[in-house]
Design an enzyme around this catalytic site. Structure first.
Site, PDB file in Angstrom:
ATOM      1  N   GLU A 108      97.911  91.470  17.608  1.00 37.39           N
ATOM      2  CA  GLU A 108      97.029  92.473  18.444  1.00 37.39           C
ATOM      3  C   GLU A 108      97.555  92.807  19.618  1.00 37.39           C
ATOM      4  OE1 GLU A 108      95.823  90.203  16.735  1.00 37.39           O
ATOM      5  OE2 GLU A 108      93.807  90.331  16.011  1.00 37.39           O
ATOM      6  N   CYS A 136      92.089  88.321  22.244  1.00 38.83           N
ATOM      7  CA  CYS A 136      92.692  89.558  21.752  1.00 38.83           C
ATOM      8  C   CYS A 136      91.101  90.631  22.130  1.00 38.83           C
ATOM      9  CB  CYS A 136      93.201  89.664  20.448  1.00 38.83           C
ATOM     10  SG  CYS A 136      94.499  88.886  20.231  1.00 38.83           S
ATOM     11  N   CYS A 139      90.924  87.201  17.662  1.00 34.34           N
ATOM     12  CA  CYS A 139      90.784  86.050  18.383  1.00 34.34           C
ATOM     13  C   CYS A 139      89.997  86.688  19.645  1.00 34.34           C
ATOM     14  CB  CYS A 139      91.703  85.221  18.737  1.00 34.34           C
ATOM     15  SG  CYS A 139      92.690  85.724  19.948  1.00 34.34           S
ATOM     16  N   CYS A 177      99.262  86.771  19.877  1.00 33.68           N
ATOM     17  CA  CYS A 177      98.747  87.519  18.613  1.00 33.68           C
ATOM     18  C   CYS A 177      99.341  88.807  18.346  1.00 33.68           C
ATOM     19  CB  CYS A 177      97.220  87.254  18.530  1.00 33.68           C
ATOM     20  SG  CYS A 177      96.485  86.061  18.509  1.00 33.68           S
ATOM     21  N   ASN A 206     102.360  88.759  15.451  1.00 34.89           N
ATOM     22  CA  ASN A 206     102.207  87.502  15.924  1.00 34.89           C
ATOM     23  C   ASN A 206     103.642  86.819  16.256  1.00 34.89           C
ATOM     24  OD1 ASN A 206     101.771  86.954  13.115  1.00 34.89           O
ATOM     25  ND2 ASN A 206     101.111  84.948  13.703  1.00 34.89           N
ATOM     26  N   ILE A 207     103.647  86.593  17.231  1.00 34.41           N
ATOM     27  CA  ILE A 207     105.180  85.749  17.776  1.00 34.41           C
ATOM     28  C   ILE A 207     104.859  84.391  18.403  1.00 34.41           C
ATOM     29  CG2 ILE A 207     107.180  85.951  19.089  1.00 34.41           C
ATOM     30  CD1 ILE A 207     106.757  89.013  19.275  1.00 34.41           C
ATOM     31  N   GLU A 208     105.313  83.254  17.702  1.00 32.27           N
ATOM     32  CA  GLU A 208     105.027  81.828  18.332  1.00 32.27           C
ATOM     33  C   GLU A 208     106.060  81.438  18.930  1.00 32.27           C
ATOM     34  OE1 GLU A 208     103.655  79.904  14.550  1.00 32.27           O
ATOM     35  OE2 GLU A 208     101.680  81.273  14.744  1.00 32.27           O
TER      36      GLU A 208
HETATM   37  N1  THU Z   1      96.761  85.383  15.226  1.00 25.11           N
HETATM   38  C1  THU Z   1      96.853  86.728  15.400  1.00 25.11           C
HETATM   39  O1  THU Z   1      98.073  87.434  15.488  1.00 25.11           O
HETATM   40  N2  THU Z   1      95.935  87.612  15.426  1.00 25.11           N
HETATM   41  C2  THU Z   1      94.642  87.230  15.252  1.00 25.11           C
HETATM   42  O2  THU Z   1      93.569  87.673  15.029  1.00 25.11           O
HETATM   43  C3  THU Z   1      94.045  85.879  15.007  1.00 25.11           C
HETATM   44  C4  THU Z   1      95.388  84.537  14.963  1.00 25.11           C
HETATM   45  C5  THU Z   1      97.774  84.550  14.944  1.00 25.11           C
HETATM   46  C6  THU Z   1      98.049  83.753  16.087  1.00 25.11           C
HETATM   47  C7  THU Z   1      99.017  82.458  15.446  1.00 25.11           C
HETATM   48  O3  THU Z   1     100.260  82.769  15.537  1.00 25.11           O
HETATM   49  C8  THU Z   1      98.611  82.465  13.905  1.00 25.11           C
HETATM   50  O4  THU Z   1      97.915  83.646  13.886  1.00 25.11           O
HETATM   51  C9  THU Z   1      97.797  81.339  13.862  1.00 25.11           C
HETATM   52  O5  THU Z   1      96.694  81.183  14.599  1.00 25.11           O
END
Ligand code: THU
Length: 130
Positions: free
Chosen positions: A55, A89, A86, A53, A42-44
């Site tokens: 995925e 995804c 989520c 996310c 995941n990259i924010e």
């Molecule tokens: N996140 C994912 O990368 N995959 C998931 O299935 C659930 C949530 C990430 C998004 C965000 O960067 C962090 O988790 C918190 O929500």
């Protein structure tokens, strides 16, 4: 490749994440029909809703490299429980990967396997646009 190996790669992929704001690391490992594995995390963004996310990072990496056929995606989260994909995804997995296996691995390295259709029944898809 067996799913415990794919799950291990998802755990490794957590090191590729950049969760600057949540500090919640997620890794994904996507298995192609030919046995190749793509990894992503995941990259924010500071504009939080632009976060992607693990995925979707991984799926988009693979698609942009020309891959089209997949058999499974493994997901490793950062909490004791399983990290279920989520809703966004699930939709992207359905559209770009089809009804593949979803392999979840927790911190105790326990594994659960679902079909995407278990997690997203009655999915919207390209057929609905015709
Ligand atoms: N996140 C994912 O990368 N995959 C998931 O299935 C659930 C949530 C990430 C998004 C965000 O960067 C962090 O988790 C918190 O929500």
């Amino acid at each position: 490749m067996d799913y415990s190996e794919l799950a291990q790669k998802a755990i490794e992929a957590k090191s590729r994440s950049l969760p600057t704001y949540s500090n919640f690391h997620v890794g994904a490992a996507l298995l192609t029909e030919e046995g190749k594995v793509y990894l992503g995390g995941n990259i924010e963004s500071s504009s939080y809703s632009l976060t992607i996310c693990a995925e979707r990072t991984t799926i988009f990496k693979a698609i942009s490299e020309g891959e089209r056929k997949f058999t499974a995606i493994a997901v490793a989260g950062d909490s004791p429980g399983f990290c279920y994909p989520c809703g966004a995804c699930r939709q992207v997995i359905s559209d770009l990967c089809g009804d593949i296996d979803i392999v979840l691995v927790n911190q105790q390295q326990e594994i659960k396997v679902f079909k995407l259709s278990d997690l997203l029944p009655f999915a919207f898809g390209d057929e609905d646009l015709k």
